[in-house]
Design an enzyme around this catalytic site. Structure first.
Site, short mmCIF file in Angstrom:
data_model
loop_
_atom_site.label_atom_id
_atom_site.label_comp_id
_atom_site.label_asym_id
_atom_site.label_seq_id
_atom_site.Cartn_x
_atom_site.Cartn_y
_atom_site.Cartn_z
CB SER A 37 -0.92 0.01 1.22
OG SER A 37 -0.18 -0.16 2.41
CB THR A 169 -42.62 23.75 -8.39
OG1 THR A 169 -43.78 24.23 -9.06
CG2 THR A 169 -42.38 24.59 -7.13
CG HIS A 170 -43.65 20.13 -10.89
ND1 HIS A 170 -43.68 18.85 -10.42
CD2 HIS A 170 -44.38 20.88 -10.01
CE1 HIS A 170 -44.43 18.79 -9.32
NE2 HIS A 170 -44.86 20.03 -9.05
CE LYS A 297 -21.30 24.56 -27.13
NZ LYS A 297 -21.03 23.18 -27.52
CG ASN A 299 -18.73 24.10 -24.04
OD1 ASN A 299 -19.76 24.57 -24.54
ND2 ASN A 299 -17.84 23.42 -24.73
CD GLU A 304 -20.83 20.93 -19.16
OE1 GLU A 304 -20.33 19.97 -19.76
OE2 GLU A 304 -21.05 22.03 -19.70
CD GLN A 336 -2.77 -2.57 2.11
OE1 GLN A 336 -2.09 -2.86 3.08
NE2 GLN A 336 -2.49 -3.00 0.89
CE LYS A 339 -4.31 2.70 4.96
NZ LYS A 339 -5.21 1.52 4.95
N1 ARG Z 1 -1.14 -1.33 5.22
C1 ARG Z 1 -2.04 -1.81 6.19
C2 ARG Z 1 -3.41 -1.14 6.06
O1 ARG Z 1 -3.46 -0.18 5.39
C3 ARG Z 1 -1.52 -1.55 7.55
C4 ARG Z 1 -1.99 -2.54 8.56
C5 ARG Z 1 -1.42 -3.85 8.21
N2 ARG Z 1 -1.68 -4.82 9.22
C6 ARG Z 1 -1.49 -6.12 9.02
N3 ARG Z 1 -1.77 -6.90 9.97
N4 ARG Z 1 -1.17 -6.58 7.85
O2 ARG Z 1 -4.38 -1.52 6.60
#
Ligand code: ARG
Length: 475
Positions: A37, A169-170, A297, A299, A304, A336, A339
């Site tokens: 990650s 309205t509408h 144009k 835009n 949008e 994980q 995020k």
């Molecule tokens: N990269 C992991 C996460 O975002 C951190 C926690 C990892 N914990 C584990 N037991 N593998 O959740």
């Protein structure tokens, strides 16, 4: 059976992975990429370090590490932060995530003290803490932006407290309203959005650290101390819950989905208003683009796109809900996946609000076009009915009489205000000489003079209330 050994074994640097002593073969390159990650969670680095410093301070206070350890950790972390800020920090996929990358570097820099930092904690409570610290920071920023947007809306509303346009309205002309009143409707929505974020912040601002992997720790930790150091309001009361639930993140995404929904409704109106067919407003050129083929144009790209980006923010909410729904206690790697959607939600909403503060301030109002539109579609028909009611006519009869008058006008191709008193009296004898005062647009809006009404005086007051509250807060 010697040759069943994994051919990669020799390249397997057991020291590279914090948990590697247990393993006899490395993961494949694909699995490494799949499970890592660091590419996205490295943005938590600053918060990860902040959490680690508080943890180290507490470990020293309860005599789990020495004063020297703590100061070594602080020295190492200061350097790591410097390296990150300068773009010199080497992020390694092999080290999986932000936590292990920083820890590895700390050990490189300060040796054993770095190895002691992870005492009494786990990446599970560490990551939950990082996200909460990051999210708290983002929430505070978004609340400020929402307030700025409200100020921008109130400022334009004050200027256009008496500018009349048709209310719909509408999507049919209903009754005249003022442009200021219309804008303040959005100020209300964004005010509730800010309140929702502030409420969500209360549940974000609770400390998971101390839960360790899931069951807590046998070290004599002082969780309230860590909470205080990191400005958390309280500590999570159950270690299993602390490491596993992401409901606070879901709440945040839900509040953001509503913000974007409000932005999207507003955008839809801006797009309609800017259409040459309607022509109620113009947006500053810096929010629009031209066409590569049609030279005429202009835009309204920004509204949008904001309307479009609402889709991705709503999507992140559904993704997080789905992520959570099947997870048994406690921490699972599924988490994980929280995020990227969470980061993208905050980034998208932050950028959108920032742009909209400027966009609203730059709206050019075409009051003549608004007024002309309000004069079409019998926007004051309700006023005529109310007028009759005030002269003793039951509302249903008044409604009926005005409906006949509208039909007559349609036939003649004129507005109700164009009929003379005697012509109007044909529809009801209760019509008096003063009837035209209620048939004008100004008379119509001015009559709605109560809290929440569209009377220019009320709109002015409502706008000033928002502007004054900001002044008070800044003093
Ligand atoms: N990269 C992991 C996460 O975002 C951190 C926690 C990892 N914990 C584990 N037991 N593998 O959740």
């Amino acid at each position: 059976m010697k040759n069943t050994q994994n051919p990669n074994q020799s390249q397997f640097d057991k020291k590279a992975q914090a948990w590697s002593a247990r393993f006899s073969e490395p993961v494949s390159e694909l699995v490494k990429r799949y499970t890592a990650s660091v590419d996205f969670d490295k943005r938590l680095a600053r918060f990860d370090i902040q959490g680690s410093l508080a943890h180290a301070q507490m470990l020293e206070a309860v005599s789990v590490i020495s004063k020297q350890d703590r100061s070594d950790i602080e020295r190492g972390m200061a350097q790591i932060l410097e390296e990150i800020d300068a773009g010199r920090f080497e992020w390694l996929l092999d080290l999986e995530d932000v936590h292990l990358n920083i820890e590895k570097r700390l050990v490189e820099l300060v040796g054993d003290a770095g190895k002691r930092l992870h005492t009494g904690r786990s990446r599970n409570d560490q990551v939950a803490t990082d996200i909460r610290l990051w999210l708290r920071y983002e929430i505070d920023g978004l609340i400020l932006l929402l307030e700025q947007l409200r100020q921008a809306l109130a400022t334009v509303a004050l200027e256009h407290a008496g500018t009349i346009l048709p209310g719909f309205t509408h999507m049919q002309v209903a009754q005249p309203v003022t442009f200021g009143h219309h804008l303040l409707a959005y100020a209300e929505m964004f005010g509730r959005d800010a309140a929702r974020l502030a409420d969500c912040r209360k549940r974000v601002n609770i400390l998971p650290l101390g839960a360790a992997a899931l069951a807590g720790t046998s070290f004599p930790i002082d969780r309230p101390m860590v909470a205080k150091l990191l400005a958390f309001d309280d500590v999570c009361q159950n270690s299993l819950d602390a490491v596993s639930d992401r409901d606070f993140a879901i709440e945040f995404c839900s509040a953001c989905a509503l913000i974007m929904t409000h932005i999207s409704r507003f955008s839809e109106e801006l797009v309609i208003w800017m259409s040459p067919r309607i022509g109620f407003i113009d947006l500053a050129d810096r929010f629009c683009t031209g066409s590569s083929i049609m030279p005429q144009k202009k835009n309204p790209d920004v509204p949008e796109l904001a309307r479009g980006k609402t889709g991705r923010v709503n999507g992140h909410l559904v993704a997080l809900l789905t992520l959570m729904k099947g997870q048994p206690l406690a921490y699972n790697k599924d988490n994980q996946e929280d995020k990227e959607g969470l980061f993208d939600t905050a980034d998208t909403v932050r950028d959108t609000l920032t742009i909209f503060v400027d966009l609203v301030a730059g709206i050019k109002v075409k009051a003549d076009a608004m007024r002309a539109a309000a004069l079409q579609g019998f926007a004051t028909a309700t006023d005529l009915a109310d007028y009759l009611v005030k002269r003793g006519v039951p509302f249903r009869d008044a409604h009926e009489a005005v409906a006949h008058a509208v039909r007559e006008c349609e036939k003649k191709g004129c507005d109700l205000a164009d009929l003379s008193v005697s012509e109007l009296q044909k529809f009801h004898t209760a019509v008096g000489d003063d009837v035209h005062t209620v048939l004008t647009l100004e008379g119509s809006v001015a009559a709605r003079n109560h809290i929440g009404g569209t009377a220019p005086e009320r709109v002015r007051q409502a706008a000033l209330k928002i502007i004054d509250s900001a002044l008070k807060n800044s003093n």
